[in-house]
Every structure is written in structure tokens, then in C-alpha cells.
Design a protein around this motif. Sequence first.
Motif, short mmCIF file in Angstrom:
data_model
loop_
_atom_site.label_atom_id
_atom_site.label_comp_id
_atom_site.label_asym_id
_atom_site.label_seq_id
_atom_site.Cartn_x
_atom_site.Cartn_y
_atom_site.Cartn_z
N LEU A 1 0.83 -1.20 0.00
CA LEU A 1 0.00 0.00 0.00
C LEU A 1 0.86 1.25 0.00
O LEU A 1 0.64 2.18 -0.78
CB LEU A 1 -0.91 -0.01 1.23
N GLU A 2 1.87 1.28 0.85
CA GLU A 2 2.75 2.45 0.93
C GLU A 2 3.53 2.65 -0.36
O GLU A 2 3.67 3.77 -0.84
CB GLU A 2 3.70 2.30 2.11
N ARG A 3 4.03 1.55 -0.96
CA ARG A 3 4.77 1.71 -2.21
C ARG A 3 3.86 2.24 -3.31
O ARG A 3 4.28 3.06 -4.15
CB ARG A 3 5.42 0.39 -2.64
N GLY A 4 2.59 1.80 -3.31
CA GLY A 4 1.66 2.34 -4.29
C GLY A 4 1.49 3.84 -4.13
O GLY A 4 1.41 4.58 -5.11
N ILE A 5 1.42 4.30 -2.90
CA ILE A 5 1.31 5.73 -2.63
C ILE A 5 2.53 6.47 -3.18
O ILE A 5 2.42 7.52 -3.82
CB ILE A 5 1.14 5.99 -1.13
N LEU A 6 3.70 5.89 -2.92
CA LEU A 6 4.93 6.53 -3.41
C LEU A 6 4.98 6.55 -4.94
O LEU A 6 5.41 7.54 -5.54
CB LEU A 6 6.14 5.81 -2.83
N HIS A 7 4.56 5.45 -5.57
CA HIS A 7 4.50 5.44 -7.03
C HIS A 7 3.53 6.52 -7.54
O HIS A 7 3.82 7.22 -8.52
CB HIS A 7 4.05 4.07 -7.54
N GLN A 8 2.39 6.66 -6.87
CA GLN A 8 1.41 7.67 -7.27
C GLN A 8 2.03 9.07 -7.18
O GLN A 8 1.85 9.89 -8.08
CB GLN A 8 0.18 7.58 -6.36
N LEU A 9 2.75 9.33 -6.10
CA LEU A 9 3.38 10.64 -5.95
C LEU A 9 4.42 10.91 -7.02
O LEU A 9 4.66 12.06 -7.39
CB LEU A 9 4.02 10.75 -4.56
N GLU B 1 1.42 5.87 -12.47
CA GLU B 1 0.06 5.41 -12.22
C GLU B 1 -0.08 3.90 -12.33
O GLU B 1 -0.74 3.25 -11.49
CB GLU B 1 -0.90 6.09 -13.21
N ALA B 2 0.52 3.32 -13.35
CA ALA B 2 0.36 1.88 -13.57
C ALA B 2 0.99 1.08 -12.42
O ALA B 2 0.42 0.08 -11.96
CB ALA B 2 1.00 1.48 -14.90
N GLN B 3 2.14 1.52 -11.96
CA GLN B 3 2.79 0.81 -10.86
C GLN B 3 2.01 0.97 -9.55
O GLN B 3 1.93 0.04 -8.74
CB GLN B 3 4.22 1.32 -10.70
N ALA B 4 1.44 2.16 -9.36
CA ALA B 4 0.61 2.37 -8.17
C ALA B 4 -0.59 1.43 -8.19
O ALA B 4 -0.91 0.76 -7.19
CB ALA B 4 0.15 3.82 -8.09
N ARG B 5 -1.28 1.36 -9.33
CA ARG B 5 -2.44 0.47 -9.44
C ARG B 5 -2.04 -0.98 -9.21
O ARG B 5 -2.75 -1.73 -8.52
CB ARG B 5 -3.09 0.62 -10.82
#
Length: 259
Positions: free
Chosen positions: A210-218, A222-226
Amino acid sequence: MCAAAAGGAWWWLSAHQAPVVELPVPPEPPRLADSAEYERCLALLREDSDAAMAYAEEWAGQGGGEGARHCTALALIGLGAPERAADMLERIARDSHAGSAARAAVLGQAGQAWMMAGDAARAYGATTMALTLEPQDADLITDRAVALAAMRRYAEALQELDQVLRLEPDRVEAMVFRASALRNLDRTEDAMRTITQALTAAPDNPEALLERGILHQLRGNEAQARADWERVVSVAPDSPAAELAQQNLALNEAGLPQR
């Protein structure tokens, strides 16, 4: 901002995310009492808080002492009265003649109850008192870091978590918390390095994903966050982490800013 991440019994808090906790029943000694009644009351807490309360009150009337009071306080948490429980737990720890480790554990439970009640400052105070008794207790240091983060004192939380990781270098929970603190300090590169370390140790840890997805989003990935958030839902579908991941996926799909 994206939904904030955390791990274990306690969730890293954002301005909009309430804590999700498990009932803080002591699984192992040290405990305040050593009796069959105490063990029975603690066992009931894991099954039925109402039954535990009734048992604790009856036991107290028969001279159950601080063991009965302790079980009563924990039952109050399960019954949705964490503020009353926290006050009671602090009084129990103050008045108890048990050893320092047992009293520190009860103060730690008081801190958790204060967090459930939404009072991070009181939680910080309770865990600080506990740490005067057991200064090297990694669980207590972690709880104090969570309280500091809830007060947005991220730099101090980071110092606490660094101490936890010096004591227990492989503690994935602390790595996830540390990454979240770094993210809130706008140190996203350091946060990514820390969360990568956590996922190297535990590749399917839902809070770390979950945290890595947030970091990818920042970072705009987008694809990595999803992918990370979908993985959270896959590996831990009924967890609080999955709920937050689904919220972020929905916001992402709608083109809205994550919280």
C-alpha cells in the motif's frame, strides 16, 4: 494525498484516516495476575466483550483485585469505550505492585486505547510513561512513533523508528512506518528505499505494498501504483490495507486526487 499506510495492529494515521486496532489482549506474560480466573477472562475477551465484562464484574465482586480490574478495562475497549478504558488502565498501572514489565505493558495498552479514542497526545504520554519502565521495548517505541505521527511530528517519529530498527533490524512494520514518516517529510527517495527494503524482507506485506503504491502515485507512476494496490487486495482482501487500496483505486479510476 493518498491514504496513509501502516502495519500490524496499528495504522499510520493521516488527517482523514481513523486508527484500526485489535483488542490489546496480552498474549504472553508478563501479566498483572496469575490465576485461572485471569486466563478465563482474557480468553473471553477474544470471543465476546460482553461476556468478558460480565465475568470480570462477577470476579471483582469476589475479590478479583487488579486482575479483574484489568480485564474490565480491556472489555471496555471491546465495548467501544476506549477513553474510559485508557483512564482505568493508567490508574491500574500506577497502583499496581506488579513488576516493571507488566506495568509498562498496561501503560502501553492505555496508549493504544487513547489512540482509539482519538487522543494522540494522551497516547504519547502513556507510552512515554511505559518507556520509563522499559526503555528498550520495541513495541512501545513503535506505539510512541505512531502517536507522534498522528500529531504530525514526523521528524520525531522517524527518530523513534530508527531506534526500533536498531533494536530489531528486520522489523518490517517499523520499515513501513519509517517510509510513511519519510514520505510525510517529503523525503520520497528515502521513503522508496525504505519500502523496498521492507518488501525485500516480506514481498506480500499488504501495508508495504500500500505504501509503495502511494509513493508510485506521488512519482506519477500510475500503472505501478495500481499494480501495488491491486496486489494488496489480492493478498489480503479483508484487511484494512485492502480497504484503503480499494479507495485509492476508485479515486484513481475517477481521476480524483487520492487522500
